[in-house]
Design a protein around this motif. Structure first.
Motif, PDB file in Angstrom:
ATOM      1  N   VAL A  49       0.850  -1.316   0.087  1.00 27.93           N
ATOM      2  CA  VAL A  49      -0.010  -0.087   0.016  1.00 27.93           C
ATOM      3  C   VAL A  49       0.945   1.204   0.038  1.00 27.93           C
ATOM      4  O   VAL A  49       1.739   1.360   0.846  1.00 27.93           O
ATOM      5  CB  VAL A  49      -0.777   0.144   1.251  1.00 27.93           C
ATOM      6  CG1 VAL A  49      -1.934   1.369   1.148  1.00 27.93           C
ATOM      7  CG2 VAL A  49      -1.999  -1.156   1.438  1.00 27.93           C
ATOM      8  N   ILE A  50       0.634   2.040  -1.131  1.00 29.57           N
ATOM      9  CA  ILE A  50       1.258   3.505  -1.136  1.00 29.57           C
ATOM     10  C   ILE A  50       0.603   4.586  -0.637  1.00 29.57           C
ATOM     11  O   ILE A  50      -0.692   4.504  -1.619  1.00 29.57           O
ATOM     12  CB  ILE A  50       2.087   3.606  -2.354  1.00 29.57           C
ATOM     13  CG1 ILE A  50       2.999   2.202  -2.690  1.00 29.57           C
ATOM     14  CG2 ILE A  50       2.842   4.925  -2.604  1.00 29.57           C
ATOM     15  CD1 ILE A  50       3.608   2.392  -4.096  1.00 29.57           C
ATOM     16  N   GLY A  51       0.495   5.063   0.082  1.00 35.89           N
ATOM     17  CA  GLY A  51      -0.174   6.249   0.384  1.00 35.89           C
ATOM     18  C   GLY A  51       0.504   7.829  -0.069  1.00 35.89           C
ATOM     19  O   GLY A  51       1.536   7.671  -0.143  1.00 35.89           O
ATOM     20  N   PHE A  52      -0.512   8.663  -0.408  1.00 39.40           N
ATOM     21  CA  PHE A  52       0.043   9.830  -0.839  1.00 39.40           C
ATOM     22  C   PHE A  52      -0.956  11.178  -0.113  1.00 39.40           C
ATOM     23  O   PHE A  52      -1.970  10.675  -0.191  1.00 39.40           O
ATOM     24  CB  PHE A  52       0.143   9.908  -2.229  1.00 39.40           C
ATOM     25  CG  PHE A  52      -1.076   9.548  -3.089  1.00 39.40           C
ATOM     26  CD1 PHE A  52      -2.315  10.640  -3.330  1.00 39.40           C
ATOM     27  CD2 PHE A  52      -1.352   8.375  -3.598  1.00 39.40           C
ATOM     28  CE1 PHE A  52      -3.145  10.276  -4.285  1.00 39.40           C
ATOM     29  CE2 PHE A  52      -2.174   7.808  -4.150  1.00 39.40           C
ATOM     30  CZ  PHE A  52      -3.285   8.753  -4.570  1.00 39.40           C
ATOM     31  N   THR A  53      -0.066  12.367  -0.077  1.00 37.45           N
ATOM     32  CA  THR A  53      -0.959  13.348   0.760  1.00 37.45           C
ATOM     33  C   THR A  53      -0.494  14.705   0.373  1.00 37.45           C
ATOM     34  O   THR A  53       0.689  14.729   0.073  1.00 37.45           O
ATOM     35  CB  THR A  53      -1.011  13.115   2.222  1.00 37.45           C
ATOM     36  OG1 THR A  53      -1.902  13.939   2.685  1.00 37.45           O
ATOM     37  CG2 THR A  53       0.306  13.411   2.739  1.00 37.45           C
ATOM     38  N   SER A  54      -1.429  15.857   0.484  1.00 39.86           N
ATOM     39  CA  SER A  54      -0.863  17.056   0.234  1.00 39.86           C
ATOM     40  C   SER A  54      -0.785  17.572   1.506  1.00 39.86           C
ATOM     41  O   SER A  54      -0.478  18.714   2.126  1.00 39.86           O
ATOM     42  CB  SER A  54      -1.902  17.796  -0.511  1.00 39.86           C
ATOM     43  OG  SER A  54      -3.191  17.628  -0.092  1.00 39.86           O
ATOM     44  N   GLY A  55      -1.185  16.930   2.484  1.00 39.63           N
ATOM     45  CA  GLY A  55      -1.154  17.070   3.990  1.00 39.63           C
ATOM     46  C   GLY A  55       0.192  17.083   4.473  1.00 39.63           C
ATOM     47  O   GLY A  55       1.136  16.528   3.908  1.00 39.63           O
ATOM     48  N   ASP A  56       0.041  16.957   6.022  1.00 44.81           N
ATOM     49  CA  ASP A  56       1.392  16.771   6.763  1.00 44.81           C
ATOM     50  C   ASP A  56       1.695  15.295   6.853  1.00 44.81           C
ATOM     51  O   ASP A  56       1.298  14.684   7.541  1.00 44.81           O
ATOM     52  CB  ASP A  56       1.012  17.374   8.248  1.00 44.81           C
ATOM     53  CG  ASP A  56       2.325  17.300   9.118  1.00 44.81           C
ATOM     54  OD1 ASP A  56       3.385  16.663   8.550  1.00 44.81           O
ATOM     55  OD2 ASP A  56       2.537  17.711  10.173  1.00 44.81           O
TER      56      ASP A  56
END
Length: 119
Positions: free
Chosen positions: A78-85
């Protein structure tokens, strides 16, 4: 390769889908974690899951917790991505992800990361 893309951003889904399909990968799209779990419960045979962290109904952290609890899905990267912290998400369950990537990112880089991480 069979890929599950999870994001509520239609543009990101479109770009990523086109990149993977160009390599003849099978792509399934979900707009939030709940929808992704429905796909996974029906058929858990994905080689990789790419998920946004901030989504309505069920976010990426909740999704990865559910994925890691179900034996048939535990081995799916599982690869997660975010514009958050990104550090916040590492603290909330980062050890459950195979990778966490900050946005903005190069879509091709994310593609290559998925290819190298796939089960």
């Amino acid at each position: 390769m069979r890929v599950l893309l999870v994001d509520d951003n239609a543009l990101h889904l479109l770009i990523l889908r086109k990149i993977f399909e160009k390599s003849n990968d099978e792509v399934v799209v979900a707009r939030n974690g709940k929808e992704a779990l429905r796909f996974l419960e029906f058929d858990p045979k994905f080689q990789v899951i790419l998920t946004d962290m901030m989504m309505p109904e069920m976010d990426g952290v909740e999704l990865v917790h559910h994925v890691r609890e179900i034996t048939a899905m535990q081995r799916i990267p599982v690869i997660g991505f975010t514009s958050g912290d990104i550090e916040y998400y590492r603290g909330k369950g980062g050890e459950l992800f195979d990778a966490l990537v900050p946005k903005p990112f190069d879509f091709q880089d994310l593609y290559f990361l998925a290819k190298s991480t796939a089960a």
